[in-house]
Design an enzyme around this catalytic site. Structure first.
Site, PDB file in Angstrom:
ATOM      1  N   LYS A  82       0.857  -1.188   0.000  1.00  0.00           N
ATOM      2  CA  LYS A  82       0.000   0.000   0.000  1.00  0.00           C
ATOM      3  C   LYS A  82       0.892   1.236   0.000  1.00  0.00           C
ATOM      4  CE  LYS A  82      -3.756   2.091   2.721  1.00  0.00           C
ATOM      5  NZ  LYS A  82      -4.658   1.893   3.898  1.00  0.00           N
ATOM      6  N   SER A 157      -9.388   1.954   3.024  1.00  0.00           N
ATOM      7  CA  SER A 157      -8.521   2.694   2.133  1.00  0.00           C
ATOM      8  C   SER A 157      -7.492   1.847   1.395  1.00  0.00           C
ATOM      9  CB  SER A 157      -7.784   3.776   2.921  1.00  0.00           C
ATOM     10  OG  SER A 157      -6.955   3.181   3.923  1.00  0.00           O
ATOM     11  N   SER A 181      -9.795  -0.480   7.199  1.00  0.00           N
ATOM     12  CA  SER A 181      -9.207  -0.294   5.867  1.00  0.00           C
ATOM     13  C   SER A 181      -8.463  -1.497   5.317  1.00  0.00           C
ATOM     14  CB  SER A 181      -8.269   0.920   5.867  1.00  0.00           C
ATOM     15  OG  SER A 181      -9.017   2.108   5.933  1.00  0.00           O
TER      16      SER A 181
END
Lengths: 465, 55
Positions: A82, A157, A181
């Site tokens: 990420k 996210s 997330s």
């Protein structure tokens, strides 16, 4: 193996074939890079692709296997990070225009641990802006799309991580989880995500959103793959002030021991209120499956569960504290929705923040009390399947109710894994939470359920229009 | 309108208000005199066992 079979193979399968010299990390990396080239123009999972580095690392892994130097189960396993994890020498944007050109000088601890274990870095995966905003049209980075239906969000996210795994573009990924997330994208994309115990996996080198709620953790397509990644990530890190010194258990060995006699609590109040009927049906079916596996399933009460939305006070107040200087000096570089949310965080009073933390202490005590008798708690990960972009991009849409935030409040380990599909073909997800530092039981329960079902084996069809 | 020294567009105030209220509902419902727990931090003891002991 066909290229598609290679791209969807498990970490265990890859390692087995590597050791038998039936498959090379170079072949696997090339297959993934080819698939990324073909699909990612539609999915937008990657912010930065590190193809040359990946091939170099794959060749190094291949040489290690040739030497017989292959103790690590992650040797030659291609992963993505990420884009909120710092990566040395590689742009790290946090999905924000503020950091569009930031090149860190050091790796985040989690990145270093996976790289040291022999993982191959394919690149950086898109995140919602600073792990909270939404990428509206015109944002510098286009949003990742859900491989099961490109018109639907992949969740966030850790959106790129979830979508890339579902599409067979990586074999493992890192996410972060402040209020869901990791588990949200896992739920919406039909993959597996583990939010570990607070303090179990280092956050050093990860851009914060909310210090007391932030967690880092692995995402994968199976529970066992998640366990492989988690095993390499877990452990004390002096660079993270909240890092725990609790010893790290073996999470792979106990995985196949089954769950006969496991005490499973179902906190129905609040967590099942108003859920989508298809989610409810899939959840009840998963309870049947757990019982069939020998678990003892019964309802439990968490008296303060209704207070869990107070996580928003903590999240926004801490987020505002982190971003305040940039909000004042470079507000135009924030997306409108994120800026407004963070500004809201600046409007809470000090008293409200402290009271929210006190509520959190009560909630945590109630959850731990339930876990005195029960070994795990289960509930739907999300109250409904992935929403469409049209719905999600309404700037006035309320913040969706969360079944995941309570476990960030309590700091408990929580796993999301597939438990069905909606009639429209969107994944549904089961959440399994456990006692502090008892990820082994959470993973064992998840693995037993997964092996008794075939939801994890399904792949998105007709991926590209 | 300016809040925390930052401008919030008039048309966005309702969204901000909704967000604030979402988090504050439970906080405002709390009788702080009745809540005996005072430790706000979530920090598990470094030597915590599997049974969930925590600082």
């Amino acid at each position: 193996m066909t290229p598609e079979e290679i791209c969807f193979a498990t970490i265990h399968e890859l390692g087995d074939r590597y050791r038998r010299r039936a498959l090379s990390p170079v072949e696997v990396t090339q297959a993934l890079l080819h698939r990324i080239e073909k699909l990612d123009r539609h999915l937008h999972c990657f912010v930065t692709l590190t193809a040359d580095r990946a091939l170099a690392e794959a060749k190094a892994a291949e040489a290690a296997f040739a030497r017989g130097d292959h103790a690590s189960p992650l040797l030659g396993i291609p992963v993505g990070y990420k884009d909120i994890y710092a990566t040395r020498g590689i742009r790290t944007t946090a999905g924000s225009a503020l950091l569009a050109d930031w090149v860190p000088e050091a790796d985040a601890t989690c990145v270093r641990r996976l790289q040291d274990a022999g993982a191959i870095m394919l690149g950086k995966l898109i995140t919602h802006e600073f792990a909270m905003g939404i990428q509206f049209p015109g944002h510098r980075f286009p949003p990742a799309r859900n491989p099961w239906n490109l018109d639907h969000i992949p969740g966030g996210s850790s959106s790129g991580s979830g979508a890339a795994l579902a599409a067979g573009l990586v074999h493992g990924a890192l996410g972060t989880d402040t209020a869901g997330s990791i588990r949200g994208p896992a739920a919406f994309c039909g993959i597996v995500g583990l939010k570990p115990t607070y303090g179990r996996v280092s956050r050093a080198g990860v851009i914060p959103l909310s210090w007391t709620l932030d967690h880092t953790g692995p995402m994968a397509r199976t529970v066992e793959d998640c366990a492989y990644l988690f095993q390499a990530l877990a452990g004390h890190d002096p660079a993270d002030p909240a890092s725990a010194r609790a010893p790290v258990a073996d999470h792979l060995g106990p995985l196949r021991r089954g769950i006969r006699g496991l005490r499973v609590g179902v906190p129905r109040d609040f967590l099942l209120d108003g859920i989508d009927p298809e989610v409810g049906h899939a959840f009840e079916q998963s309870l049947v499956a757990l019982r069939d596996l020998g678990a003892s399933v019964r309802d439990v009460v968490i008296p303060s569960i209704h207070t869990s939305p107070a996580f928003m006070v903590i999240l926004l107040a801490e987020g505002f504290a982190y971003h305040e200087r940039d909000l004042r000096e470079r507000a135009a570089l924030y997306g409108d929705v994120l800026r407004e949310r963070l500004q809201a965080g600046g409007l809470y009073t000090g008293g409200e923040y402290v009271q929210a933390q006190r509520l959190r202490t009560v909630l945590r005590a109630d959850m731990l009390a339930a876990l005195e008798t029960e070994e795990v708690l289960v509930c739907p990960t999300a109250p409904r399947p992935a929403t469409s972009f049209a719905e999600a991009l309404n700037p006035d849409a309320p913040f969706p109710r969360s079944n995941m935030g309570p476990f960030n409040m309590a700091g408990l380990p929580a796993l999301a894994l597939p438990c069905g599909f909606s009639a429209s073909g969107l994944p549904l997800s089961l959440q399994i939470a456990g006692r502090p530092f008892d990820e082994a039981t959470v993973l064992r329960a998840g693995h037993a359920y997964e092996q008794a079902t075939d939801w994890h084996a399904r792949r998105p069809g007709g991926l590209i229009p | 309108m300016r809040a925390s020294g930052l401008e919030i567009a008039e048309g966005r105030l309702e969204m901000v208000r909704g967000l604030l209220e979402y988090g504050l509902l439970a906080v405002h419902a709390m009788d702080s005199r009745a809540a005996t727990a005072v430790e706000p931090a979530v920090i598990f003891d470094a030597d915590a066992s599997r049974t969930g002991s925590h600082a």
